[in-house]
Design a protein around this motif. Sequence first.
Motif, PDB file in Angstrom:
ATOM      1  N   ARG A  30       0.807  -1.220   0.000  1.00  0.00           N
ATOM      2  CA  ARG A  30       0.000   0.000   0.000  1.00  0.00           C
ATOM      3  C   ARG A  30       0.844   1.276   0.000  1.00  0.00           C
ATOM      4  NH1 ARG A  30      -5.632  -0.460   3.150  1.00  0.00           N
ATOM      5  NH2 ARG A  30      -6.272  -2.506   2.414  1.00  0.00           N
ATOM      6  N   CYS A  31       1.975   1.254   0.684  1.00  0.00           N
ATOM      7  CA  CYS A  31       2.806   2.458   0.722  1.00  0.00           C
ATOM      8  C   CYS A  31       3.479   2.720  -0.624  1.00  0.00           C
ATOM      9  CB  CYS A  31       3.829   2.398   1.847  1.00  0.00           C
ATOM     10  SG  CYS A  31       5.048   1.099   1.672  1.00  0.00           S
ATOM     11  N   CYS A  32       3.481   1.726  -1.497  1.00  0.00           N
ATOM     12  CA  CYS A  32       4.099   1.863  -2.818  1.00  0.00           C
ATOM     13  C   CYS A  32       3.109   2.322  -3.881  1.00  0.00           C
ATOM     14  CB  CYS A  32       4.739   0.544  -3.233  1.00  0.00           C
ATOM     15  SG  CYS A  32       6.053   0.017  -2.115  1.00  0.00           S
ATOM     16  N   LEU A  33       1.924   2.701  -3.465  1.00  0.00           N
ATOM     17  CA  LEU A  33       0.954   3.276  -4.389  1.00  0.00           C
ATOM     18  C   LEU A  33       1.195   4.776  -4.467  1.00  0.00           C
ATOM     19  CD1 LEU A  33      -2.304   1.464  -3.222  1.00  0.00           C
ATOM     20  CD2 LEU A  33      -0.820   0.880  -5.163  1.00  0.00           C
ATOM     21  N   HIS A  34       0.994   5.324  -5.648  1.00  0.00           N
ATOM     22  CA  HIS A  34       1.133   6.770  -5.798  1.00  0.00           C
ATOM     23  C   HIS A  34       0.008   7.472  -5.053  1.00  0.00           C
ATOM     24  CE1 HIS A  34       4.442   6.993  -8.645  1.00  0.00           C
ATOM     25  NE2 HIS A  34       3.963   5.859  -9.146  1.00  0.00           N
ATOM     26  N   LYS A  35       0.380   8.593  -4.465  1.00  0.00           N
ATOM     27  CA  LYS A  35      -0.562   9.418  -3.738  1.00  0.00           C
ATOM     28  C   LYS A  35      -0.540  10.813  -4.355  1.00  0.00           C
ATOM     29  CE  LYS A  35       1.879   7.453  -0.650  1.00  0.00           C
ATOM     30  NZ  LYS A  35       2.175   6.141  -1.176  1.00  0.00           N
ATOM     31  N   ALA A  50       0.600   1.657  -8.976  1.00  0.00           N
ATOM     32  CA  ALA A  50       1.763   1.153  -8.245  1.00  0.00           C
ATOM     33  C   ALA A  50       3.063   1.753  -8.773  1.00  0.00           C
ATOM     34  CB  ALA A  50       1.830  -0.360  -8.368  1.00  0.00           C
ATOM     35  N   CYS A  51       3.999   1.927  -7.881  1.00  0.00           N
ATOM     36  CA  CYS A  51       5.367   2.284  -8.252  1.00  0.00           C
ATOM     37  C   CYS A  51       5.860   1.253  -9.265  1.00  0.00           C
ATOM     38  CB  CYS A  51       6.249   2.261  -7.005  1.00  0.00           C
ATOM     39  SG  CYS A  51       8.020   2.334  -7.348  1.00  0.00           S
ATOM     40  N   ARG A  52       6.668   1.688 -10.190  1.00  0.00           N
ATOM     41  CA  ARG A  52       7.152   0.773 -11.237  1.00  0.00           C
ATOM     42  C   ARG A  52       7.989  -0.380 -10.689  1.00  0.00           C
ATOM     43  NH1 ARG A  52      10.209   5.472 -12.038  1.00  0.00           N
ATOM     44  NH2 ARG A  52      12.440   5.175 -11.806  1.00  0.00           N
ATOM     45  N   LEU A  53       8.489  -0.259  -9.479  1.00  0.00           N
ATOM     46  CA  LEU A  53       9.281  -1.335  -8.892  1.00  0.00           C
ATOM     47  C   LEU A  53       8.451  -2.324  -8.073  1.00  0.00           C
ATOM     48  CD1 LEU A  53      12.542   0.486  -7.714  1.00  0.00           C
ATOM     49  CD2 LEU A  53      12.162  -0.844  -9.792  1.00  0.00           C
ATOM     50  N   LEU A  54       7.171  -2.049  -7.897  1.00  0.00           N
ATOM     51  CA  LEU A  54       6.344  -2.952  -7.085  1.00  0.00           C
ATOM     52  C   LEU A  54       5.922  -4.164  -7.904  1.00  0.00           C
ATOM     53  CD1 LEU A  54       4.959  -3.351  -4.317  1.00  0.00           C
ATOM     54  CD2 LEU A  54       2.916  -2.334  -5.348  1.00  0.00           C
ATOM     55  N   ASP A  55       6.192  -5.336  -7.379  1.00  0.00           N
ATOM     56  CA  ASP A  55       5.748  -6.586  -7.992  1.00  0.00           C
ATOM     57  C   ASP A  55       4.291  -6.796  -7.573  1.00  0.00           C
ATOM     58  OD1 ASP A  55       5.073  -9.452  -8.043  1.00  0.00           O
ATOM     59  OD2 ASP A  55       7.170  -9.759  -8.595  1.00  0.00           O
ATOM     60  N   GLY A  56       3.396  -6.826  -8.533  1.00  0.00           N
ATOM     61  CA  GLY A  56       1.973  -6.918  -8.252  1.00  0.00           C
ATOM     62  C   GLY A  56       1.528  -8.233  -7.652  1.00  0.00           C
ATOM     63  N   GLU A  57       2.318  -9.276  -7.804  1.00  0.00           N
ATOM     64  CA  GLU A  57       1.963 -10.587  -7.243  1.00  0.00           C
ATOM     65  C   GLU A  57       2.482 -10.729  -5.806  1.00  0.00           C
ATOM     66  OE1 GLU A  57       0.327 -14.283  -6.771  1.00  0.00           O
ATOM     67  OE2 GLU A  57      -0.108 -12.792  -8.301  1.00  0.00           O
ATOM     68  N   ARG A 127      -5.243  -5.501  -7.391  1.00  0.00           N
ATOM     69  CA  ARG A 127      -6.001  -4.244  -7.294  1.00  0.00           C
ATOM     70  C   ARG A 127      -5.267  -3.040  -7.863  1.00  0.00           C
ATOM     71  NH1 ARG A 127      -8.297  -3.920  -1.229  1.00  0.00           N
ATOM     72  NH2 ARG A 127      -9.983  -2.869  -2.257  1.00  0.00           N
ATOM     73  N   ILE A 128      -4.136  -3.265  -8.520  1.00  0.00           N
ATOM     74  CA  ILE A 128      -3.306  -2.136  -8.922  1.00  0.00           C
ATOM     75  C   ILE A 128      -3.188  -1.999 -10.435  1.00  0.00           C
ATOM     76  CG2 ILE A 128      -1.980  -2.044  -6.795  1.00  0.00           C
ATOM     77  CD1 ILE A 128       0.221  -3.668  -8.189  1.00  0.00           C
ATOM     78  N   VAL A 129      -2.769  -0.805 -10.837  1.00  0.00           N
ATOM     79  CA  VAL A 129      -2.506  -0.464 -12.228  1.00  0.00           C
ATOM     80  C   VAL A 129      -1.024  -0.102 -12.307  1.00  0.00           C
ATOM     81  CG1 VAL A 129      -3.039   1.193 -14.059  1.00  0.00           C
ATOM     82  CG2 VAL A 129      -4.843   0.421 -12.502  1.00  0.00           C
ATOM     83  N   ALA A 130      -0.360  -0.545 -13.363  1.00  0.00           N
ATOM     84  CA  ALA A 130       1.048  -0.203 -13.566  1.00  0.00           C
ATOM     85  C   ALA A 130       1.171   1.264 -13.985  1.00  0.00           C
ATOM     86  CB  ALA A 130       1.657  -1.100 -14.635  1.00  0.00           C
ATOM     87  N   PHE A 137      -3.235  10.233 -13.570  1.00  0.00           N
ATOM     88  CA  PHE A 137      -3.288   9.721 -12.202  1.00  0.00           C
ATOM     89  C   PHE A 137      -4.597  10.109 -11.515  1.00  0.00           C
ATOM     90  CE2 PHE A 137       1.324   8.674 -10.851  1.00  0.00           C
ATOM     91  CZ  PHE A 137       1.568   8.070 -12.077  1.00  0.00           C
ATOM     92  N   GLU A 138      -5.124  11.283 -11.831  1.00  0.00           N
ATOM     93  CA  GLU A 138      -6.362  11.749 -11.215  1.00  0.00           C
ATOM     94  C   GLU A 138      -7.529  10.802 -11.495  1.00  0.00           C
ATOM     95  OE1 GLU A 138      -4.378  13.700 -13.130  1.00  0.00           O
ATOM     96  OE2 GLU A 138      -3.553  15.030 -11.598  1.00  0.00           O
ATOM     97  N   ASP A 139      -7.435  10.039 -12.575  1.00  0.00           N
ATOM     98  CA  ASP A 139      -8.490   9.079 -12.932  1.00  0.00           C
ATOM     99  C   ASP A 139      -8.413   7.797 -12.108  1.00  0.00           C
ATOM    100  OD1 ASP A 139      -9.390  10.846 -14.856  1.00  0.00           O
ATOM    101  OD2 ASP A 139      -8.285   9.876 -16.483  1.00  0.00           O
ATOM    102  N   HIS A 140      -7.410   7.694 -11.261  1.00  0.00           N
ATOM    103  CA  HIS A 140      -7.188   6.468 -10.486  1.00  0.00           C
ATOM    104  C   HIS A 140      -7.270   6.673  -8.977  1.00  0.00           C
ATOM    105  CE1 HIS A 140      -6.102   3.844 -13.842  1.00  0.00           C
ATOM    106  NE2 HIS A 140      -5.650   4.947 -14.398  1.00  0.00           N
ATOM    107  N   VAL A 141      -7.931   7.728  -8.556  1.00  0.00           N
ATOM    108  CA  VAL A 141      -8.085   7.981  -7.121  1.00  0.00           C
ATOM    109  C   VAL A 141      -9.043   6.936  -6.537  1.00  0.00           C
ATOM    110  CG1 VAL A 141      -8.977   9.604  -5.392  1.00  0.00           C
ATOM    111  CG2 VAL A 141      -7.552  10.427  -7.282  1.00  0.00           C
ATOM    112  N   VAL A 142      -8.598   6.314  -5.450  1.00  0.00           N
ATOM    113  CA  VAL A 142      -9.380   5.279  -4.762  1.00  0.00           C
ATOM    114  C   VAL A 142      -9.284   5.523  -3.256  1.00  0.00           C
ATOM    115  CG1 VAL A 142      -9.153   3.512  -6.568  1.00  0.00           C
ATOM    116  CG2 VAL A 142      -7.395   3.690  -4.795  1.00  0.00           C
TER     117      VAL A 142
END
Length: 165
Positions: A30-35, A50-57, A127-130, A137-142
Motif C-alpha cells: 500500500r505504501c508503494c501506491l502513488h498518492k 503502483a510504483c514501477r518497482l512494485l511486484d503486483g503478485e 487491485r493495482i494499475v502499472a 493519475f487523477e483518474d485512479h483515485v481510490v
Amino acid sequence: MDTSAPFWRAKTLDVMTRAEWESLCDGCGRCCLHKLRDDETDRLAYTDIACRLLDGETCRCKDYANRKKRVPDCVKLTPARVAAVDWLPPTCAYRLVGEGRDLPWWHPLVSGRAETVHEAGVSVRGRIVAERDAGDFEDHVVSWPGRWPAKARHQPATTRPRKPG
C-alpha cells in the motif's frame, strides 16, 4: 524491557535492530501506491497506481536495495518519518507500532505466514494499475488504501490458535 513479549510489543521503533525493523513490513504494498496531494487544500488522495518497482503478485519491491537510485522520490521510512507522514495506511505495522498498538492477526510476524496479508484483503494484489498503463493519475483515485479492510478486522476461526483441551 519485557523479554517474554514479542519485540514489537517490547521495543519502540527507534531501538529496533535493522532485522526487526525490516520484518515489520507486512508486504501489503500500500505504501508503494502513488498518492496525490491537493496544492490548495493539502488533502491527500490515494491511487491504485503502483510504483514501477512494485511486484503486483508478491507486493514487494523488485529492487529494494537500489530503490532510491531507481526511484528518487521513494521514501525510506525511519522512526521519525513514520511519526511525521500522514500517508501510511491505517494497517501499516510501522504506524501501528509507532502509535503503541499491536500487530493484527494477519501480520506475518503474528500468523507465521506471508500469505495472510493477502488472504485478509490487506495487500494490493489484484487491485493495482502499472504506472506505464495508468494515464492520468487523477483518474485512479481510490479510497481503499486508506481504510482497514473488513476481512482484516476479525480473525477467521480457521486461523485462531486452538485452545488446549
